[in-house]
Design an enzyme around this catalytic site. Structure first.
Site, PDB file in Angstrom:
ATOM      1  CG  MET A 165      86.077  48.949  40.226  1.00  0.00           C
ATOM      2  SD  MET A 165      85.700  49.571  41.880  1.00  0.00           S
ATOM      3  CE  MET A 165      85.179  51.242  41.498  1.00  0.00           C
ATOM      4  CE1 TYR A 437      83.567  57.561  36.166  1.00  0.00           C
ATOM      5  CE2 TYR A 437      83.175  58.918  38.097  1.00  0.00           C
ATOM      6  CZ  TYR A 437      83.926  58.617  36.983  1.00  0.00           C
ATOM      7  OH  TYR A 437      85.016  59.373  36.678  1.00  0.00           O
ATOM      8  CD  GLU A 438      83.614  54.038  40.963  1.00  0.00           C
ATOM      9  OE1 GLU A 438      83.276  53.079  41.676  1.00  0.00           O
ATOM     10  OE2 GLU A 438      84.178  53.882  39.874  1.00  0.00           O
ATOM     11  N   GLY A 439      78.593  54.829  42.713  1.00  0.00           N
ATOM     12  CA  GLY A 439      77.458  55.087  43.586  1.00  0.00           C
ATOM     13  C   GLY A 439      76.984  56.508  43.352  1.00  0.00           C
TER      14      GLY A 439
END
Length: 593
Positions: A165, A437-439
């Site tokens: 992604m 990561y990923e927020g």
């Protein structure tokens, strides 16, 4: 560091005794073949693969890293990674919980999640290659057209293609409204994608024949901010076998997860295909992001388990000083350090956080299975609400605790923990990214408090706290459980009060919610873990008569450690929340000297 050993005994306890998975999934259509024997066989196969194939590659992969060739824009993964990936595909693990219509095995997530945990413990950098691919599979399966599903899913399911992604750009990470990547219509239904993406995990490698990138970009007439972002499928190789107009510009030089190729990707008019509705790309991408956030939580869990195993083995062998009351091993020059209270504090903290995290992931996996398969719409919605509420908790609380666990594991080793050859410092380095990561975990906290609690006036939270209230009420007269249920019930009331306090304060000043968010998420994390530990203590107490190896007694003692030594942090958290935004916001910017 000793070899990784999959915690199958505890996994079976959580699945079969705590959440009683077979009683639930056995009644869900499509999971009829997911019997206890099937679970056991897959878990055993995954354990052997993780212990014997990917765990031995962990340190060598960290030492070698991925190699980037700028002349060909190609990336070579560390020695052994390709063979392990090929074996993983041949064993069917890439297909485990995928749709049988596309070659999947159709197994429940309650089986897939423990496999993911073991992979993260054994070799988190390696685990990210199939992990990102599964996220791409989920997004295309949920939002793709029939043609897109038929084109991409069979290859993602069998592992011959992988996925990524692509969100982050050099100037925007969390604030995707600043995104600049462009998508120009080609006139044939495809789009020319132009832009640069950074921090793309598994963005370029040599494990598979093709890489399917899911890329966020803007159409020419798109609205500003996040309302104008669309999602595109951009393959590395097109259907005719030609190389698409995109390439890897470089690899990041990182603190950890060095064996995963974190790439800078340049799209130079690459051919892409719109997935989902125009300008609704972020909603589509959240299918992948939510899965990735749970995957991050699993990384914290897995690395915490690996560190605990290493620290426990070392503490049993390392001789230093004598026990304070009397010698433990008088025949030896000193006692093993596991006799010392402070070493036990560190080990028990690792154990308590890890085992509660394992229970939480099993609970969430079961809710995901219910959300997808249960015939009753209300039951599906309740499961979806619980997953939505607890996903930011799983991501942030589990990774914060995982990082603490890996640090404690290194501390148990003393100076040897700081030396690379023991492997403990690698676990610390690898775990650190999971909080980012990923927020970031701060973003997870804002998501929990702002979107999942305050935005719906606490409806999801009330559904969750009702489960805890009913448990406390059911066991109120159980004298064995009172040490667990009474503090849990007290916190339940405090959470209601402090949530109301934040809501009222935020109506006057929105900074109040931002100031409280991180402490609030940790508060809800402790509420969740205290409930799970109370349930585990209740489950273990009912089986003490058959406790041949002390496993159930250890559960109860670990629950007692958690509730007396770790849980009291809630009082500090509540005090910090009630202190409000003032201490954070009154200092003028120019006074940050």
């Amino acid at each position: 560091m000793p070899a990784y050993k999959a915690p199958l005994r505890d996994l079976h306890f959580v699945l079969n005794e705590l959440i009683q998975v077979q009683d639930v999934i056995g009644k869900l259509p499509g999971y009829e073949e997911a019997t206890e024997d099937i679970f056991a066989s897959y878990l055993e196969a995954a354990a052997q693969f993780c212990e014997n194939e990917v765990a031995p590659l962990n340190r060598s992969g960290d030492e070698a890293g991925c190699q980037f060739d700028p002349s060909t824009h190609s990336v070579t993964t560390p020695e052994g990674f390709r063979d392990a990936y090929r074996q993983y595909c041949e064993l069917g693990f890439t297909a485990l919980d995928c749709d049988p219509a596309y070659g999947g095995l159709g197994m429940p997530r309650t089986l897939a999640f423990p496999v993911m945990e073991m992979l993260c413990s054994a070799n988190v950098a390696w685990s990210m290659y199939p992990g990102l691919s599964h996220g791409a599979y989920a997004a295309i399966h949920a939002h793709g057209t029939t043609e897109q599903k038929d084109t991409y899913l069979p290859h993602l399911v069998d592992g011959s293609w992988t996925g990524t992604m692509c969100l982050t750009e050099p100037h925007c990470g969390t604030d995707l409204g600043l995104l600049k990547s462009r998508a120009e219509p080609n006139g044939d239904g495809s789009y020319a994608i132009t832009g640069t993406k950074i921090f793309i995990s598994a963005g370029e490698h040599d494990l598979a024949d093709n890489i399917i990138h899911l890329v966020l970009a803007r159409l020419p007439d798109a609205p500003k901010d996040v309302k104008g972002i669309s999602l595109f499928i951009v393959p590395k190789f097109l259907a005719d076998g030609s190389r698409n107009a995109m390439h890897c510009g470089s690899l990041e030089h990182k603190m950890g997860i060095k064996a995963n190729a974190t790439a800078v990707l340049n799209f130079d008019g690459a051919k892409g295909f719109l997935i989902g509705e125009a300008n609704r790309g972020l909603a589509c991408m959240f299918t992948m992001m939510n899965a990735a956030r749970l995957g991050c939580g699993m990384q914290g869990l897995g690395l915490g388990e690996a560190s605990y195993q290493g620290a426990l083995a070392y503490a049993r062998e390392r001789l230093q000083m004598r026990a304070l009351n009397a010698p433990h091993s008088p025949d030896k020059p000193a006692d093993p350090i596991i006799v010392h209270p402070d070493v036990r504090r560190m080990l028990l903290t690792q154990k308590a956080y890890t085992e509660a995290g394992r229970a939480l992931t099993a609970l969430l996996a079961l809710q995901l299975d219910i959300e997808e398969k249960h015939p009753d719409p209300e039951t599906r919605q309740d499961a979806a609400d619980l997953v939505a509420l607890l996903t930011p908790v799983a991501k942030a609380f589990m990774t914060d605790n995982g990082y603490e666990a890996t640090n404690l594991g290194m501390q148990v080793f003393g100076g040897h923990g700081f030396i690379r050859e023991w492997g403990m410092e690698q676990l610390v380095r690898d775990c650190r990214i999971s909080q980012i990561y990923e927020g970031t975990n701060g973003i997870q906290a804002i998501d929990l408090l702002g979107r999942k609690v305050l935005l719906d006036q606490g409806q999801r939270l009330r559904k969750f706290t009702r489960l805890i209230h009913l448990f406390c009420k059911e066991h109120a007269e159980n004298s064995q459980l009172k040490p667990f249920t009474e503090p849990l019930a007290a916190l339940l009331k405090d959470v209601g009060d402090v949530t109301m306090h934040i809501g009222m304060a935020a109506m006057r000043d929105r900074d109040e919610a931002g100031a409280a968010a991180s402490d609030y998420l940790r508060l809800i994390g402790h509420l969740t873990y205290a409930w799970l530990w109370a349930r585990m203590a209740q489950t273990a107490a009912a089986r003490l008569a058959s406790d041949e190896d002390g496993f159930y007694q250890a559960k109860i003692e670990t629950a007692r450690f958690y509730i007396t030594k770790l849980f009291p942090e809630v009082h500090t958290l509540i005090a910090r929340i009630k202190a409000g935004a003032g201490p954070l916001m009154t200092l003028k910017e120019e006074h940050f000297f």
